[in-house]
Design a protein around this motif. Structure first.
Motif, PDB file in Angstrom:
ATOM      1  N   ASN A   1       6.276  59.332  60.772  1.00  0.00           N
ATOM      2  CA  ASN A   1       7.495  58.716  60.217  1.00  0.00           C
ATOM      3  C   ASN A   1       7.168  57.685  59.144  1.00  0.00           C
ATOM      4  OD1 ASN A   1       9.279  60.232  61.803  1.00  0.00           O
ATOM      5  ND2 ASN A   1       9.029  58.827  63.540  1.00  0.00           N
ATOM      6  N   ASN A   2       5.955  57.775  58.595  1.00  0.00           N
ATOM      7  CA  ASN A   2       5.551  56.933  57.478  1.00  0.00           C
ATOM      8  C   ASN A   2       5.845  57.656  56.172  1.00  0.00           C
ATOM      9  OD1 ASN A   2       4.363  54.970  59.249  1.00  0.00           O
ATOM     10  ND2 ASN A   2       2.570  56.300  59.448  1.00  0.00           N
ATOM     11  N   ILE A   3       6.651  57.046  55.331  1.00  0.00           N
ATOM     12  CA  ILE A   3       6.997  57.614  54.031  1.00  0.00           C
ATOM     13  C   ILE A   3       6.202  56.865  52.966  1.00  0.00           C
ATOM     14  CG2 ILE A   3       8.854  58.015  52.362  1.00  0.00           C
ATOM     15  CD1 ILE A   3       9.073  59.657  54.957  1.00  0.00           C
ATOM     16  N   TYR A   4       5.512  57.617  52.114  1.00  0.00           N
ATOM     17  CA  TYR A   4       4.709  56.945  51.087  1.00  0.00           C
ATOM     18  C   TYR A   4       4.753  57.724  49.775  1.00  0.00           C
ATOM     19  CZ  TYR A   4       0.881  60.227  52.291  1.00  0.00           C
ATOM     20  OH  TYR A   4       0.106  61.338  52.519  1.00  0.00           O
ATOM     21  N   ALA A   5       4.444  57.023  48.686  1.00  0.00           N
ATOM     22  CA  ALA A   5       4.501  57.617  47.350  1.00  0.00           C
ATOM     23  C   ALA A   5       3.602  56.845  46.406  1.00  0.00           C
ATOM     24  CB  ALA A   5       5.935  57.619  46.825  1.00  0.00           C
ATOM     25  N   PHE A   6       3.142  57.522  45.361  1.00  0.00           N
ATOM     26  CA  PHE A   6       2.312  56.925  44.322  1.00  0.00           C
ATOM     27  C   PHE A   6       3.106  56.883  43.023  1.00  0.00           C
ATOM     28  CE2 PHE A   6      -0.342  59.041  47.402  1.00  0.00           C
ATOM     29  CZ  PHE A   6      -1.415  58.180  47.603  1.00  0.00           C
ATOM     30  N   ASN A   7       2.837  55.865  42.213  1.00  0.00           N
ATOM     31  CA  ASN A   7       3.520  55.813  40.920  1.00  0.00           C
ATOM     32  C   ASN A   7       3.192  57.080  40.114  1.00  0.00           C
ATOM     33  OD1 ASN A   7       0.869  54.292  40.792  1.00  0.00           O
ATOM     34  ND2 ASN A   7       1.259  54.505  38.591  1.00  0.00           N
ATOM     35  N   LYS A   8       4.114  57.466  39.243  1.00  0.00           N
ATOM     36  CA  LYS A   8       4.048  58.766  38.556  1.00  0.00           C
ATOM     37  C   LYS A   8       2.758  58.953  37.779  1.00  0.00           C
ATOM     38  CE  LYS A   8       6.827  61.767  35.581  1.00  0.00           C
ATOM     39  NZ  LYS A   8       8.121  61.892  34.838  1.00  0.00           N
ATOM     40  N   HIS A   9       2.278  57.901  37.145  1.00  0.00           N
ATOM     41  CA  HIS A   9       1.083  58.007  36.310  1.00  0.00           C
ATOM     42  C   HIS A   9      -0.119  57.381  37.015  1.00  0.00           C
ATOM     43  CE1 HIS A   9       3.524  59.529  33.034  1.00  0.00           C
ATOM     44  NE2 HIS A   9       4.378  58.548  33.264  1.00  0.00           N
ATOM     45  N   TYR A  10      -0.303  57.763  38.266  1.00  0.00           N
ATOM     46  CA  TYR A  10      -1.419  57.256  39.063  1.00  0.00           C
ATOM     47  C   TYR A  10      -2.740  57.579  38.371  1.00  0.00           C
ATOM     48  CZ  TYR A  10      -4.452  56.376  43.064  1.00  0.00           C
ATOM     49  OH  TYR A  10      -5.436  55.884  43.894  1.00  0.00           O
TER      50      TYR A  10
ATOM     51  N   GLU B   1       7.796  55.074  36.677  1.00  0.00           N
ATOM     52  CA  GLU B   1       7.430  55.868  35.508  1.00  0.00           C
ATOM     53  C   GLU B   1       6.652  55.085  34.449  1.00  0.00           C
ATOM     54  OE1 GLU B   1      10.649  58.083  33.874  1.00  0.00           O
ATOM     55  OE2 GLU B   1      11.144  59.077  35.753  1.00  0.00           O
ATOM     56  N   ARG B   2       6.374  53.819  34.712  1.00  0.00           N
ATOM     57  CA  ARG B   2       5.663  53.002  33.730  1.00  0.00           C
ATOM     58  C   ARG B   2       4.204  53.477  33.588  1.00  0.00           C
ATOM     59  NH1 ARG B   2       7.722  47.504  33.330  1.00  0.00           N
ATOM     60  NH2 ARG B   2       5.610  46.841  32.734  1.00  0.00           N
ATOM     61  N   GLU B   3       3.729  53.555  32.346  1.00  0.00           N
ATOM     62  CA  GLU B   3       2.366  53.987  32.067  1.00  0.00           C
ATOM     63  C   GLU B   3       1.437  52.822  31.720  1.00  0.00           C
ATOM     64  OE1 GLU B   3       1.842  57.662  29.753  1.00  0.00           O
ATOM     65  OE2 GLU B   3       4.022  57.713  29.527  1.00  0.00           O
ATOM     66  N   ASP B   4       2.004  51.629  31.559  1.00  0.00           N
ATOM     67  CA  ASP B   4       1.219  50.492  31.061  1.00  0.00           C
ATOM     68  C   ASP B   4       0.793  49.527  32.159  1.00  0.00           C
ATOM     69  OD1 ASP B   4       3.832  49.701  31.595  1.00  0.00           O
ATOM     70  OD2 ASP B   4       3.864  48.179  30.014  1.00  0.00           O
TER      71      ASP B   4
ATOM     72  N   ALA C   1      13.306  49.568  45.807  1.00  0.00           N
ATOM     73  CA  ALA C   1      13.943  49.477  44.490  1.00  0.00           C
ATOM     74  C   ALA C   1      12.932  49.023  43.436  1.00  0.00           C
ATOM     75  CB  ALA C   1      15.124  48.514  44.551  1.00  0.00           C
ATOM     76  N   THR C   2      12.065  48.100  43.806  1.00  0.00           N
ATOM     77  CA  THR C   2      11.024  47.624  42.895  1.00  0.00           C
ATOM     78  C   THR C   2      10.070  48.757  42.524  1.00  0.00           C
ATOM     79  OG1 THR C   2      11.161  45.396  43.822  1.00  0.00           O
ATOM     80  CG2 THR C   2       9.137  45.959  42.639  1.00  0.00           C
ATOM     81  N   PHE C   3       9.699  49.550  43.511  1.00  0.00           N
ATOM     82  CA  PHE C   3       8.817  50.692  43.249  1.00  0.00           C
ATOM     83  C   PHE C   3       9.474  51.669  42.275  1.00  0.00           C
ATOM     84  CE2 PHE C   3       7.468  55.052  44.325  1.00  0.00           C
ATOM     85  CZ  PHE C   3       6.115  54.954  44.044  1.00  0.00           C
ATOM     86  N   VAL C   4      10.748  51.955  42.476  1.00  0.00           N
ATOM     87  CA  VAL C   4      11.469  52.859  41.571  1.00  0.00           C
ATOM     88  C   VAL C   4      11.472  52.291  40.152  1.00  0.00           C
ATOM     89  CG1 VAL C   4      13.763  53.785  41.018  1.00  0.00           C
ATOM     90  CG2 VAL C   4      12.881  53.928  43.353  1.00  0.00           C
ATOM     91  N   HIS C   5      11.663  50.977  40.039  1.00  0.00           N
ATOM     92  CA  HIS C   5      11.689  50.330  38.721  1.00  0.00           C
ATOM     93  C   HIS C   5      10.395  50.593  37.948  1.00  0.00           C
ATOM     94  CE1 HIS C   5      12.462  47.200  35.688  1.00  0.00           C
ATOM     95  NE2 HIS C   5      11.201  46.822  35.867  1.00  0.00           N
ATOM     96  N   PHE C   6       9.255  50.540  38.631  1.00  0.00           N
ATOM     97  CA  PHE C   6       7.962  50.690  37.965  1.00  0.00           C
ATOM     98  C   PHE C   6       7.429  52.128  38.017  1.00  0.00           C
ATOM     99  CE2 PHE C   6       7.841  46.095  39.006  1.00  0.00           C
ATOM    100  CZ  PHE C   6       7.520  45.593  37.751  1.00  0.00           C
TER     101      PHE C   6
END
Length: 357
Positions: free
Chosen positions: A52-61, A121-124, A114-119
């Motif tokens: 039941n652990n949900i996890y994700a990496f930023n798009k441009h990992y 797609e950021r590539e910088d 929400a903070t994770f969603v904000h960042f």
């Protein structure tokens, strides 16, 4: 996809309401895990799941960059008997969002999401971001963050979302729970007994009340020992052979749990068996860029007496989130709507400063 912060904050609040409405006691969080995964997927986030652990990496990992973990939990304790409101009915009264898990730690979790969603797609970014909404925090279960960490890349620094009024908890006390035993001689109550475990316990309790460890932390203060449970005897006419105690020990950053255990095993006038020695104190240097970014925004630093999933991390970590710790596990738990809205903005601004450092 660019989403303004105000919209993200409102979305976080709606998710929090949804999570409150879904019972998610420790080890029973499958439905809140589903809801979190669906919410993230709605923003185009690629979601992964372990138990039941949900996890994700930023798009441009990028494997060459260090990793920042954003973590909070979506399980709750059981609602206590003093509730006067339905713990699973999220509703707002006078600016307060009521419901079980609203303060601990739904507000922090949804603000971090929400903070994770904000960042996302950021590539910088100077760091990769790993978001982990984890289970079984309240009962330190086997399928909690501790199960997830071995399959994640090395974590270099972390923010653990817990209610801190968005102040910077730069240190957190560790925990050792002991099962203690005061031994005596069993006997019939009608006969003399100068080795009664019950009477000997009075001296043992006084020892715990008066004992002080030498090292006092500038941030976390002294080590605190508290006897929290006591039990003995089976019937009125029998002096029992032993008295059982439970001792809650909160460890500052001047000692490891192993060092505390070595001292207590030598000094304590009763038998002690630690349930675990793996919940050491946690900290992050005040000079760390993450802390300095928060200070630049007017946030204050302090030491937290309560335990969180920080204890499972081996990296430097900061405890930070909207809400007020004493509301946790209380009847009619709530969080102010404004705290959630503010939390999203502050998380984002602190990370913006951190990434630029």
């Amino acid at each position: 996809m660019t989403i303004d912060i105000d919209t993200l904050a409102k979305e976080a609040l709606e998710l929090l309401k949804e999570l409150i409405s879904i019972p998610s006691l420790s080890e029973e969080e499958d439905k809140t895990a589903d809801a979190i995964a669906k919410w993230l997927s709605g923003f185009g986030v690629v979601v992964q799941r372990q138990y039941n652990n949900i996890y994700a990496f930023n798009k441009h990992y990028n494997k060459s960059k260090p990793n920042l973990l954003l973590n909070s939990h979506h399980d709750t304790v059981k609602p206590n008997s003093a509730y006067t409101k339905d713990p699973f009915n999220p509703h707002i009264e006078n600016g307060k969002l009521y419901g079980l898990g609203s303060n601990d730690a739904g507000g922090a979790l949804c603000s971090l999401l929400a903070t994770f969603v904000h960042f996302y797609e950021r590539e910088d970014l100077s760091h990769n971001i790993i978001m982990a909404a984890t289970a079984e925090e309240e009962d330190a279960g086997e399928k909690s963050l501790s199960a997830l960490l071995p399959i994640l890349p090395k974590i270099d620094v972390a923010i653990v979302g817990e209610p801190t009024e968005m102040q910077l908890a730069i240190a957190e006390k560790g925990l050792i729970v002991y099962d203690g035993k005061v031994l005596g001689t069993p006997s019939h109550a009608a006969h003399p007994n100068d080795d009664s475990a019950i009477y000997k316990t009075a001296e043992v309790l006084q020892w715990f009340e008066n004992y002080e460890f030498e090292k006092v932390s500038e941030v976390l203060g002294p080590v605190k020992i508290t006897v929290t449970q006591i039990s003995a005897g089976s019937q009125h006419n029998v002096v029992p052979a032993h008295v059982d105690l439970v001792i809650d020990t909160r460890v500052n950053d001047c000692y490891t749990n192993k060092e505390i255990d070595e001292i207590l095993q030598k000094e304590t006038p009763c038998q002690l068996i630690p349930r675990s020695l793996n919940k050491d104190s946690s900290s992050i240097a005040i000079e760390h860029p993450l802390v300095q970014s928060g200070i630049a925004l007017g946030r204050k630093t302090y030491g937290s007496p309560t335990l969180s999933d920080q204890a499972k991390l081996s990296c430097q970590s900061l405890k930070l989130g909207p809400g007020y710790s004493p509301r946790s596990h209380s009847a009619d738990e709530f969080i102010y709507v404004d705290e959630v809205i503010e939390g999203v903005g502050l998380y984002i601004n602190i990370l913006e400063g951190f990434f630029k450092s």
